[in-house]
Structures are given as structure tokens and as C-alpha cells.
Design a protein around this motif. Structure first.
Motif, PDB file in Angstrom:
ATOM      1  N   ALA A 420     -22.346 -25.448  27.784  1.00  0.00           N
ATOM      2  CA  ALA A 420     -21.502 -24.414  27.192  1.00  0.00           C
ATOM      3  C   ALA A 420     -20.983 -23.446  28.245  1.00  0.00           C
ATOM      4  N   ILE A 421     -21.746 -23.272  29.320  1.00  0.00           N
ATOM      5  CA  ILE A 421     -21.386 -22.311  30.366  1.00  0.00           C
ATOM      6  C   ILE A 421     -20.627 -22.969  31.515  1.00  0.00           C
ATOM      7  N   GLU A 422     -20.797 -24.294  31.685  1.00  0.00           N
ATOM      8  CA  GLU A 422     -20.221 -24.947  32.864  1.00  0.00           C
ATOM      9  C   GLU A 422     -19.175 -26.005  32.556  1.00  0.00           C
ATOM     10  N   ASP A 423     -19.119 -26.531  31.339  1.00  0.00           N
ATOM     11  CA  ASP A 423     -18.133 -27.566  31.022  1.00  0.00           C
ATOM     12  C   ASP A 423     -16.725 -26.976  31.045  1.00  0.00           C
ATOM     13  N   PRO A 424     -15.755 -27.662  31.660  1.00  0.00           N
ATOM     14  CA  PRO A 424     -14.406 -27.091  31.783  1.00  0.00           C
ATOM     15  C   PRO A 424     -13.692 -26.871  30.459  1.00  0.00           C
TER      16      PRO A 424
END
Length: 719
Positions: A420-424
Motif C-alpha cells: 500500500a505504501i510502495e506499489d506505484p
């Protein structure tokens, strides 16, 4: 077509019975010496035209056999009873005529077989009359005309079974349409071969299903072909059926592996995971309704039966084909075996990790066998591990001394994972929300530190993440969960309860039935989905919006006067898949009993709108995380005070379709407080400031948190 419908039928033996009347004594019935072997064209008129049989029925010598013929039963029966005497003495002298009768019977049987049979290459069905059916099963006109001696009783005369109707119909169709029959036979054989090859080479992960995975030489097929070639017919069919059923069962397990890898990030455990089907049924019912869930369940059962039947029939067909063409099948099997050994020795591959010489099925069976062994061994080993607890004997006055007087909240956000924090696709919206909510906290006088924890589960089975975090044990499967919850392990809520300085409560809107784990966790008062007063609609699986659950917690628990501070365990569910529809934030004074959410639920997306689209699922998942985080921070800012300490984290990553096929199992964890001393005690953890952990922030296994937390806040170990 059938020539014999009487209750008395001919012997199955290949030799003419001794009681068959002499052909010379019955000249009207017996064929001429030059006409013994008749063509199919000559036989057909004699059977189909009853007028040609009438003269023969009048001959006294032939009345006994003609009573068995279907052409003129009403005329033959009286005559057969009027003058049987001339036939009795003639039946006693079979020596001169037995060879001729035997030859006539054999040749006629062969001629009849040529009418209804087909070339051996057309399919396994053609094998049955040639290889196994007694000659009496294929009836000829001569056999119908030759009746046993009346002196021989029916009980002494073996009966020959009638030809199966489907064989006669099928044989006639193939004779009428030979080209179509050959094409159908070849197509069926090709489909059977494809079914077996696909079943033997099917990967267990969706991202590995590609053409190169199926263009290989399975060693299991080579060994199987060699075995079926040498076996007699009945053992061959039995072995082929058993192998086909086994291959079908393995195919079903492979499909389960694909599904579990897609949703839970691991393969199907044949020992432990059967209990999860009831949870899956509940999820389908909440997502698609009762009718949809029943339809999906019925379809799944039908597919399982179809797979088992298809693989079984395919192996039997290929085994029969190899047995009929033994020489060709043997040469082909030998060539393939040599090719497999050569490719295996040289390590020939289509691409990295895809060898031409395949042992996929044998390796899969070996892995499953080892998995079963490991699972059974793990039960005993884990029971020993669970008994070891560094804080089991710590006195109450030496537990959590650094948090005395604080109102504690441990909150889980469903499926809140690192992706949720790193997926583009998801990160832009989620990161913007975390930044905005962190600013709200700062403005309200709160501070936060965040890190990463590696969850024991992935994509689902949230209770495994909850129990791992709170017990300090790695609870990675249902068996371990049952073992630990049946014991007396000290959990985080239980540690607060043990001190006697906190009241413990649980707010769990996802709990919809009896929950005996309440005692294990040390929760004094539980508020499940039935005790929160919600009157609004469900949002797919989630029984109520997070904003409502937190508002009900405030109304029913937190706002009340207490003699002790609270230790509250809250599990939020609005970010549970399928992420449609998603609730919206409403003004706090309008939450009420939840009726306001009726219009929001109706206007939202339906699960069917996004469940098959990975990009849409990612987008909606990101929105659900934003909603849950905002609901929690809004509550903390509005109702928190200087003694409030919030620990919130995700229980696991979302399913692979959203997080990615090779995503980590990491989840964010944050500790929020107004009192700076609370965060000072964890300064050595090197967590990032704010609600958003950095990429290089330390990562711990989730089960390590309990002991680190207890130690950091003044607990003295006492194993």
C-alpha cells in the motif's frame, strides 16, 4: 441389428455344439456349399424381408430352429410342435457335419463383424468386439437358424448376451460416415493426450502458466506408457483407471495450489487447509449473496467431478490405443525415453528453469509427501516451543511499569501491507493520506514512530497475524493456532490484565459468532458485531464501517467512567477484500446507528465490477486503506488525550493479485502518543518518525514484537 430375440440363445463357444442338426438333413436351411460365406449385401435382404423366410419356415426339417427366429414366430410355433420326430435321430450323427458347421459359424461371425466393426485405428471402442466379446455375442443368420436339440434343456444351454445397443448404433454410424468417424476418433485421441500432458505438467503458480511449461517430455508419461503396453486388457484398464483418478486428484490439488498462491501467497496444505473452505464459503456469501455462493460451490464440485472423469477416460483411451498398436507404441516410447535421458543429461532447457526433461509430477508428489510429514512433525515440535515463555512467571508488579496510567489501544487494520505504501498504483494516494494524517497528529500534539513487521500470513487468515503479534509465537497455520489458543500463553492484552492495573476490552466487528479465544487473549469484555448497535448495511464482508465501529467504541466504552485505564484491542474491517463497496467518511455527529450508510452502500461499486480486474482492485484497495487510516486518526485526534497510546498495524499483505506475485509479507506498524517519554523508550529501535516507515527502516518478524515491547516498557523476564 439383432437376429435372435428368443429366450433360448446359442453357446458362446467357438466350436459348433454337438446337438446342432446336420446341414445336409435340412437342405432348405443350410446354405449351398458355395454360399457358406455371404457378403453383407446378401445377408441384409434375407433378414429384412420376411416374405423370403416364409417358405423356409414351412419345411418340417427346419421347424425347431425357425421357432427361434423373430421373422415369423406366429407361424413357426405350431409347426415346431407338430413334427419334431424327424429331427431327433439326425441330431445324433454330428460327425460328418461338425467341421462344416464350425466353419460356417466362424465365417459368418467374421462376416457379421465386418458389417458393424471399424478399423482398429478409429478408437478403443473398435477393440471390444474383436478382443473380448465371445463370438456368440455377434449374431449371424446361420447361428439364428441353427437351434439346439429339443432334448437338451434350456438350463444346459449357455446363453450369449445380446450386442450392446450403443455398439450397433455406433458401428452403423461409423460405417455410414467413415471420414467423420476417423476425424472424431483422432480428435478424441488428441484431446486425451493433451489432457494427460497438461495434467502432468501443470504449474502450481498462475504466473508460471505459459506455453513453454507444457512443451516438455514428462517422464511419468513414458513410464506409464511402457507399463500399459505390456499389461493384459483387464489389468491394463484397471491400472489406467487408477492412474487417471490419481492424475485427476493431483490436477485438482494443483488448481488449489494456484488459488492459494494467488490469495494466500502459499500452496495448499493437504493436512490443514480443508477447514478454510467454510471461511471461503462465508466470504463468497458475503460478497455475492447466498445464491451466488451456492452457484459457485456447485460449479466447483462439477468441475472437480469433470476433471476426475476426463483424466480417467483419457488415460484408459491412450492405454487401449497403445495396446492395439503395440509395435508402434513400443518404438515411440523407446524413442521418447532416449530423448528424455539425453535432454536430462545435457540439461537442455527452453528457458531458465524450464527443462525439456520434466519430472514435475514426481517432484510435486514428493513435495506434498514431505509437506505432510513436516506438518505432522511440526505439531509436536510447536507444542514444546509454545511452553517456553520468557515472561510467563514475571510478577504483576514487574510487568509494563513504563506504561502505568496510560489508555492503551492496539488496533489492526485489515490487509494493511507494505504494498500500500510502495506499489506505484496504490502508493500515491496512500502516501498522501499518511502525510495528511500525520500532520493532523502533529497539530494535535501527538507524535509517531513507524517500522516494518513480517507477518506470519499473507492475503488472508487474519487471525494468524493477530495471534502472532500478541502471543510472541510464529503462528503460520491453523494447527499452530489451535495449539496456542488451547494453552495459557501470555499475550499482550493478557499481560496488561495480569498487572491488575488495566481493564481489557475487545471491539471486533468481524466476529459474528461465539469466540472462545476471548479467554486466551485475556479480554474481559468483548463487543462483537452483535453488540455494537449497528443498523446499517454490510459492505461486502465487512459488517460495518470502521468509522462507525470506533464511534460505537467511544459511546459504549471509552466515554464511560472507569476506575482503571483501558487496554483496548480493536480490529477494523473496512479494508477487507473485495474492496467494493467502500464506506465514506461522514460528519461525526451524523453517524448515529449507521442508517446513514444505506445510501452510500447502494451508490458504491459492486464486487463484480472490480474482482476480475487487477488494476481496479489495486485502486479500490488503496482507497479502503485511506479510509481506514483516516477513520482511526480522526478518532484519535478527537477523543485521545495525553495518556492515550495507540499501536496500529496491518495484519497481512493483500492478495497477490493486488500486492504482486513476489511481494514481501511486511506490514507497517506505528506507535502514537502525546507523552514523549513513551516514544523515547523505543528510540533504540531506529524506527522512522511519523506514520510512514522508510524503505531502510528495520524489519522484524512479527512474533518478535511482544518480547521487545514488554522489555522496552519495564517488564522483567522470568521464564
Amino acid at each position: 441389428m439383432s437376429f435372435n430375440t428368443s429366450s433360448r440363445q446359442l453357446s458362446k463357444t467357438d466350436e459348433a455344439p454337438e446337438d446342432v442338426p446336420s446341414q445336409e438333413v435340412t437342405p432348405l436351411d443350410a446354405p449351398a456349399p458355395g454360399d457358406t460365406v455371404q457378403t453383407s449385401e446378401a445377408e441384409t435382404p434375407e433378414v429384412s424381408a420376411p416374405e423370403t423366410e416364409a417358405p423356409e419356415a414351412k419345411a418340417p426339417e427346419a421347424e425347431a430352429p425357425e421357432a427361434k427366429a423373430p421373422e415369423a414366430p406366429e407361424a413357426e410355433a405350431p409347426e415346431a410342435t407338430t413334427d419334431p420326430e424327424p429331427k431327433a435321430p439326425e441330431a445324433k450323427d454330428p460327425e460328418p457335419e461338425a467341421p462344416e458347421a464350425e466353419a460356417s459359424q466362424t465365417e459368418t461371425s467374421q462376416t457379421e463383424a465386418s458389417e458393424t466393426g471399424t478399423p482398429e485405428t478409429e478408437g478403443p471402442e473398435a477393440e471390444a468386439p474383436d478382443a473380448d466379446a465371445p463370438e456368440g455375442e455377434v449374431e449371424a443368420p446361420e447361428q439364428a437358424a441353427a437351434a439346439p436339440d429339443p432334448a437338451v434343456s434350456d438350463a444346459d444351454t449357455p446363453t450369449a448376451p445380446r450386442p450392446r445397443r450403443w455398439r450397433r448404433v455406433w458401428g452403423g454410424w461409423r460405417e455410414k460416415y467413415p471420414v467423420a468417424a476417423r476425424v472424431l476418433a483422432w480428435t478424441t485421441t488428441a484431446v486425451a493426450l493433451a489432457v494427460v500432458v497438461v495434467a502432468l505438467l501443470m504449474p502450481t503458480q498462475a504466473d508460471k502458466v505459459r506455453l513453454a511449461a507444457f512443451v516438455r517430455l514428462p517422464v511419468e508419461a513414458i513410464f506409464g506408457a511402457a507399463l500399459l503396453i505390456v499389461l493384459p486388457r483387464k489389468p491394463r484398464i484397471a491400472v489406467a483407471a487408477f492412474a487417471g483418478l490419481g492424475l485427476g486428484a493431483l490436477t485438482v490439488v494443483n488448481f488449489l495450489d494456484i488459488g492459494f498462491n494467488e490469495y494466500l501467497g502459499r500452496g495448499f496444505n493437504v493436512v490443514l487447509d480443508w477447514s478454510l473452505f467454510s471461511d471461503a464459503q462465508g466470504y463468497l456469501q458475503d460478497t455475492f449473496g447466498k445464491g451466488g455462493a451456492l452457484g459457485i460451490a456447485a460449479l466447483a464440485v462439477t468441475l472437480v467431478i469433470a476433471v476426475l472423469a476426463l483424466t480417467t477416460l483419457s488415460v484408459i483411451r491412450l492405454g487401449n490405443l497403445a495396446a492395439r498398436h503395440t509395435e508402434t507404441a513400443t518404438r515411440t516410447t523407446l524413442v521418447l525415453a532416449i530423448a528424455w535421458v539425453t535432454c536430462a543429461a545435457l540439461g537442455v532447457q527452453y528457458a531458465a528453469g524450464i527443462p525439456i526433461a520434466s519430472e514435475h509430477t514426481m517432484q510435486a508428489l514428493q513435495f506434498k509427501a514431505e509437506q505432510v510429514q513436516r506438518t505432522l512433525q511440526d505439531e509436536a515440535e510447536f507444542a514444546k516451543i509454545a511452553k517456553k515463555d520468557n515472561f510467563a512467571n514475571t510478577p504483576p508488579d514487574q510487568l509494563l511499569t513504563g506504561l502505568r496510567g496510560k489508555d492503551m489501544m492496539i488496533t489492526f487494520i485489515e490487509s494493511y501491507g507494505r504494498s500500500a505504501i510502495e506499489d506505484p498504483v496504490m502508493a500515491p494516494g496512500v502516501d498522501a493520506t499518511l502525510t495528511a494524517e500525520n500532520k493532523k497528529l502533529t497539530d494535535a500534539g501527538f507524535a509517531a514512530k513507524s517500522g516494518w513487521l513480517t507477518s506470519a500470513t499473507y492475503g488472508g487468515s487474519s487471525w494468524l497475524g493477530h495471534s502472532t503479534f500478541m502471543s510472541g509465537l510464529w503462528i503460520s497455520n491453523q494447527q499452530r493456532y489451535r495449539t496456542v489458543t488451547a494453552g495459557e500463553r501470555l499475550t499482550l492484552p493478557g499481560a496488561f490484565k495480569k498487572t491488575g492495573a488495566w481493564d481489557t476490552v475487545g471491539v471486533m466487528p468481524g466476529v459474528q459468532k461465539a469466540w472462545p479465544e476471548q479467554n486466551f487473549y485475556g479480554i474481559d469484555k468483548l463487543y462483537d458485531s452483535h453488540k455494537l448497535g449497528y443498523k446499517g448495511p454490510k459492505f461486502s464482508w465487512s459488517t460495518m464501517p470502521d468509522q462507525y465501529a470506533l464511534t460505537a467504541f467511544e459511546r459504549l466504552v471509552h466515554s464511560k467512567k472507569h476506575d482503571k485505564p483501558l487496554m483496548s484491542t480493536i480490529i477494523l474491517t473496512s479494508s477487507h477484500q473485495p474492496w467494493a463497496p467502500i464506506p465514506e467518511l461522514v460528519p461525526q455527529d451524523q453517524v448515529g446507528d449507521g442508517s446513514i450508510y444505506n445510501a452510500i452502500e447502494k451508490a458504491g461499486k459492486k464486487p463484480a465490477d472490480i474482482i476480475t480486474d487487477s488494476t481496479k482492485s489495486k485502486q479500490e484497495y488503496g482507497k479502503s486503506i485511506q479510509y481506514s487510516v483516516s477513520s482511526l486518526i480522526n478518532y484519535l485526534v478527537k477523543y485521545g488525550n495525553k495518556n492515550t497510546v495507540l499501536i496500529f498495524l496491518g495484519d497481512h499483505q493483500p492478495i497477490a493479485r493486488v500486492s504482486g506475485n513476489h511481494a514481501s509479507r511486511d506490514v507497517p506498524v506505528s506507535i502514537v502518543a502525546k507523552d514523549p517519554k513513551v516514544l523515547d523508550k523505543i528510540a533504540a529501535w531506529n524506527w522512522a518518525d511519523g506514520l510512514q516507515p522508510k524503505q531502510d527502516t528495520p524489519v522484524w518478524k512479527m512474533n518478535a514484537f511482544r518480547d521487545r515491547f514488554l522489555t522496552a516498557y519495564g517488564s522483567t523476564p522470568a521464564p
